[in-house]
Design a protein around this motif. Structure first.
Motif, PDB file in Angstrom:
ATOM      1  N   ILE A 110      28.921  38.317  53.588  1.00  0.00           N
ATOM      2  CA  ILE A 110      28.689  38.154  51.772  1.00  0.00           C
ATOM      3  C   ILE A 110      28.427  37.886  50.713  1.00  0.00           C
ATOM      4  O   ILE A 110      28.773  38.270  49.746  1.00  0.00           O
ATOM      5  CB  ILE A 110      29.775  39.466  52.289  1.00  0.00           C
ATOM      6  N   CYS A 111      28.786  36.625  51.791  1.00  0.00           N
ATOM      7  CA  CYS A 111      28.581  35.179  50.509  1.00  0.00           C
ATOM      8  C   CYS A 111      28.664  34.037  50.485  1.00  0.00           C
ATOM      9  O   CYS A 111      28.690  33.639  51.756  1.00  0.00           O
ATOM     10  CB  CYS A 111      30.303  35.140  49.918  1.00  0.00           C
ATOM     11  N   GLY A 112      27.892  33.169  50.156  1.00  0.00           N
ATOM     12  CA  GLY A 112      27.130  32.097  50.609  1.00  0.00           C
ATOM     13  C   GLY A 112      27.613  31.142  49.216  1.00  0.00           C
ATOM     14  O   GLY A 112      27.400  31.056  48.330  1.00  0.00           O
ATOM     15  N   ILE A 113      27.927  29.782  49.829  1.00  0.00           N
ATOM     16  CA  ILE A 113      28.419  29.011  48.168  1.00  0.00           C
ATOM     17  C   ILE A 113      27.450  27.469  48.552  1.00  0.00           C
ATOM     18  O   ILE A 113      27.723  27.092  49.647  1.00  0.00           O
ATOM     19  CB  ILE A 113      29.688  28.199  48.323  1.00  0.00           C
ATOM     20  N   LEU A 114      27.369  27.176  47.791  1.00  0.00           N
ATOM     21  CA  LEU A 114      26.373  25.657  47.784  1.00  0.00           C
ATOM     22  C   LEU A 114      27.129  25.039  47.001  1.00  0.00           C
ATOM     23  O   LEU A 114      26.911  24.906  45.771  1.00  0.00           O
ATOM     24  CB  LEU A 114      25.343  26.232  47.370  1.00  0.00           C
ATOM     25  N   VAL A 115      27.494  24.190  47.455  1.00  0.00           N
ATOM     26  CA  VAL A 115      28.517  23.302  46.207  1.00  0.00           C
ATOM     27  C   VAL A 115      28.104  21.535  45.917  1.00  0.00           C
ATOM     28  O   VAL A 115      27.351  20.798  47.456  1.00  0.00           O
ATOM     29  CB  VAL A 115      29.882  22.295  47.350  1.00  0.00           C
ATOM     30  N   GLU A 116      27.618  20.912  44.699  1.00  0.00           N
ATOM     31  CA  GLU A 116      26.538  20.090  44.509  1.00  0.00           C
ATOM     32  C   GLU A 116      27.595  19.255  44.173  1.00  0.00           C
ATOM     33  O   GLU A 116      27.035  19.378  42.612  1.00  0.00           O
ATOM     34  CB  GLU A 116      25.280  20.740  44.318  1.00  0.00           C
ATOM     35  N   ASN A 117      27.840  17.920  44.939  1.00  0.00           N
ATOM     36  CA  ASN A 117      28.871  16.879  44.558  1.00  0.00           C
ATOM     37  C   ASN A 117      27.987  15.645  43.624  1.00  0.00           C
ATOM     38  O   ASN A 117      26.712  15.312  44.280  1.00  0.00           O
ATOM     39  CB  ASN A 117      29.830  16.555  45.183  1.00  0.00           C
ATOM     40  N   SER A 118      28.701  15.085  42.726  1.00  0.00           N
ATOM     41  CA  SER A 118      27.480  14.131  41.977  1.00  0.00           C
ATOM     42  C   SER A 118      29.008  12.955  42.043  1.00  0.00           C
ATOM     43  O   SER A 118      30.211  12.745  41.630  1.00  0.00           O
ATOM     44  CB  SER A 118      27.352  13.878  40.552  1.00  0.00           C
ATOM     45  N   CYS A 119      29.167  11.844  42.641  1.00  0.00           N
ATOM     46  CA  CYS A 119      30.471  10.847  42.706  1.00  0.00           C
ATOM     47  C   CYS A 119      29.171  10.088  41.838  1.00  0.00           C
ATOM     48  O   CYS A 119      28.879   8.953  41.105  1.00  0.00           O
ATOM     49  CB  CYS A 119      30.069  10.394  44.196  1.00  0.00           C
ATOM     50  N   ARG A 120      31.152   8.980  41.133  1.00  0.00           N
ATOM     51  CA  ARG A 120      30.958   7.482  41.049  1.00  0.00           C
ATOM     52  C   ARG A 120      31.699   7.153  41.532  1.00  0.00           C
ATOM     53  O   ARG A 120      32.847   7.024  41.211  1.00  0.00           O
ATOM     54  CB  ARG A 120      31.192   7.624  39.253  1.00  0.00           C
ATOM     55  N   GLY A 121      31.618   5.892  42.065  1.00  0.00           N
ATOM     56  CA  GLY A 121      32.212   4.925  42.874  1.00  0.00           C
ATOM     57  C   GLY A 121      32.321   5.979  43.863  1.00  0.00           C
ATOM     58  O   GLY A 121      32.319   6.817  44.604  1.00  0.00           O
ATOM     59  N   GLU A 122      34.050   6.154  43.528  1.00  0.00           N
ATOM     60  CA  GLU A 122      34.901   6.127  45.131  1.00  0.00           C
ATOM     61  C   GLU A 122      35.408   7.589  44.443  1.00  0.00           C
ATOM     62  O   GLU A 122      36.522   8.681  44.948  1.00  0.00           O
ATOM     63  CB  GLU A 122      35.874   5.586  45.549  1.00  0.00           C
ATOM     64  N   TRP A 123      34.803   8.116  43.282  1.00  0.00           N
ATOM     65  CA  TRP A 123      35.400   9.576  42.352  1.00  0.00           C
ATOM     66  C   TRP A 123      34.452  10.363  42.205  1.00  0.00           C
ATOM     67  O   TRP A 123      33.260   9.916  41.905  1.00  0.00           O
ATOM     68  CB  TRP A 123      35.977   8.807  41.217  1.00  0.00           C
ATOM     69  N   LEU A 124      34.640  11.883  42.639  1.00  0.00           N
ATOM     70  CA  LEU A 124      33.903  12.970  41.879  1.00  0.00           C
ATOM     71  C   LEU A 124      33.071  12.728  40.708  1.00  0.00           C
ATOM     72  O   LEU A 124      34.295  12.735  39.860  1.00  0.00           O
ATOM     73  CB  LEU A 124      34.005  13.683  41.953  1.00  0.00           C
ATOM     74  N   SER A 125      32.188  12.478  40.126  1.00  0.00           N
ATOM     75  CA  SER A 125      32.223  12.940  38.462  1.00  0.00           C
ATOM     76  C   SER A 125      31.982  14.466  38.174  1.00  0.00           C
ATOM     77  O   SER A 125      31.980  14.356  36.835  1.00  0.00           O
ATOM     78  CB  SER A 125      31.142  11.904  37.705  1.00  0.00           C
ATOM     79  N   SER A 126      31.219  15.117  38.675  1.00  0.00           N
ATOM     80  CA  SER A 126      30.907  16.513  38.683  1.00  0.00           C
ATOM     81  C   SER A 126      30.140  16.971  39.768  1.00  0.00           C
ATOM     82  O   SER A 126      30.014  16.458  40.794  1.00  0.00           O
ATOM     83  CB  SER A 126      30.413  16.334  37.427  1.00  0.00           C
ATOM     84  N   SER A 127      30.560  18.407  39.893  1.00  0.00           N
ATOM     85  CA  SER A 127      30.429  18.909  40.717  1.00  0.00           C
ATOM     86  C   SER A 127      29.868  20.131  40.038  1.00  0.00           C
ATOM     87  O   SER A 127      30.393  21.064  38.914  1.00  0.00           O
ATOM     88  CB  SER A 127      32.069  19.538  41.548  1.00  0.00           C
ATOM     89  N   ILE A 128      28.738  20.875  40.982  1.00  0.00           N
ATOM     90  CA  ILE A 128      27.681  22.014  40.713  1.00  0.00           C
ATOM     91  C   ILE A 128      28.572  23.602  41.798  1.00  0.00           C
ATOM     92  O   ILE A 128      28.091  22.930  43.435  1.00  0.00           O
ATOM     93  CB  ILE A 128      26.587  22.639  40.192  1.00  0.00           C
ATOM     94  N   ILE A 129      29.483  24.464  41.604  1.00  0.00           N
ATOM     95  CA  ILE A 129      29.352  25.289  42.749  1.00  0.00           C
ATOM     96  C   ILE A 129      28.817  26.124  42.353  1.00  0.00           C
ATOM     97  O   ILE A 129      29.046  27.221  41.925  1.00  0.00           O
ATOM     98  CB  ILE A 129      31.161  25.876  43.271  1.00  0.00           C
ATOM     99  N   GLY A 130      27.827  26.914  43.046  1.00  0.00           N
ATOM    100  CA  GLY A 130      26.989  28.465  43.509  1.00  0.00           C
ATOM    101  C   GLY A 130      27.810  28.670  43.993  1.00  0.00           C
ATOM    102  O   GLY A 130      27.572  28.433  45.645  1.00  0.00           O
ATOM    103  N   ILE A 131      27.763  30.082  43.700  1.00  0.00           N
ATOM    104  CA  ILE A 131      27.945  31.071  44.350  1.00  0.00           C
ATOM    105  C   ILE A 131      27.403  32.360  44.834  1.00  0.00           C
ATOM    106  O   ILE A 131      26.669  32.414  43.156  1.00  0.00           O
ATOM    107  CB  ILE A 131      29.792  31.366  44.002  1.00  0.00           C
ATOM    108  N   GLY A 132      26.391  32.933  45.808  1.00  0.00           N
ATOM    109  CA  GLY A 132      26.242  33.923  46.145  1.00  0.00           C
ATOM    110  C   GLY A 132      27.113  35.195  46.788  1.00  0.00           C
ATOM    111  O   GLY A 132      27.228  35.001  48.086  1.00  0.00           O
TER     112      GLY A 132
END
Ligand code: BTN
Length: 250
Positions: A110-132
């Motif tokens: 019923i649903c698919g999720i595409l998580v695309e993360n960006s890292c800076r060093g050992e931390w996540l700097s941002s994330s885009i969470i795509g949901i259909g």
């Protein structure tokens, strides 16, 4: 009361994940980019995502200033998946999570999720969470494997209002972020909830080892710290799989 998040409604984009990425500097944390049509909707493993124009939800949530280590990034998949299953519960649908990011109702997606993360060093700097999330669509392309939608699962006669659905979803999603992301013990609680909804957990099923292309029978035993799938084999051992290393045989 003003929402804590901005929702940008667009008619047509290539992919809301790509549009969110292009707008990321201008967006606040928890902004949402959504579109009625995607010309190049993207799925996991390089697949495409197709959806009848204006029938379903296709949106991407921008997360910034995250206080999450790259090591713990699976926590964002957990929050996204749990928000979707909670949202579906509001509509009386009991859904499960097919590791890592698909939402199933019995044998239907019923649903698919595409998580695309960006890292800076050992931390996540941002994330885009795509949901259909399939909402109002009743007829699907015959080539799609086992799709379903909210209206099909609830036998709703009327179409659901997509604006209302997205507002309701974001309410749940932002509550998960607030309650569990920066709280001691929050990750453990999320993991427990995620595991309780894991599709095909605890029974013997057929899988494919994608490295060797060999079929095997195994039982999902749980997840490793970083969210890899741990499967018990019939020989009694445990094997750990990253995403793209194992396929389900339906
Ligand atoms: C999958 O099941 O393979 C993941 C599908 C994710 C689809 C959504 S629709 C909104 C967002 N924009 C995209 O291009 N993909 C995600």
């Amino acid at each position: 009361m003003k929402n804590k998040y901005d929702i940008i409604w667009l008619d047509k984009v290539d992919s809301t994940n790509d549009e969110a990425r292009r707008r990321i500097n201008a967006c606040d944390n928890l902004s949402v980019v959504t579109a009625l049509t995607q010309t190049h909707g993207r799925g996991q493993r390089g697949n495409s995502w197709s959806s009848a124009p204006g029938m379903n939800l296709m949106f991407s949530i921008v997360l910034k200033d995250l206080n999450v280590r790259a090591y713990d990034q699976f926590v964002l998949s957990e929050i996204a998946a749990l928000s979707v299953t909670d949202f579906l519960s509001l509509h009386g649908i009991k859904a499960e999570i097919k590791w890592p990011n698909d939402i199933y109702v019995r044998k239907r997606k019923i649903c698919g999720i595409l998580v695309e993360n960006s890292c800076r060093g050992e931390w996540l700097s941002s994330s885009i969470i795509g949901i259909g999330l399939n909402v109002n669509q009743r007829n699907f392309d015959v080539n799609l494997p086992n799709p379903t939608s909210i209206v099909l699962e609830t036998e709703e006669k009327d179409e659901l209002d997509l604006h209302e659905c997205l507002e309701d979803f974001m309410h749940l999603f932002s509550r998960y972020i607030g309650r569990y992301l920066n709280i001691t013990g929050g990750y453990m609680k999320l993991r427990k909830m995620y595991l309780s909804l894991l599709w095909r957990k605890g029974d013997w099923h057929a899988f494919r080892d994608l490295a060797s292309d060999a079929e095997f029978v195994g039982k999902i035993a749980g997840l490793s710290d970083i969210g890899h799938l741990v499967v018990e084999t019939q020989e009694g051992g445990l094997r750990e799989f990253a995403f793209k290393e194992i396929g389900y045989i339906l």
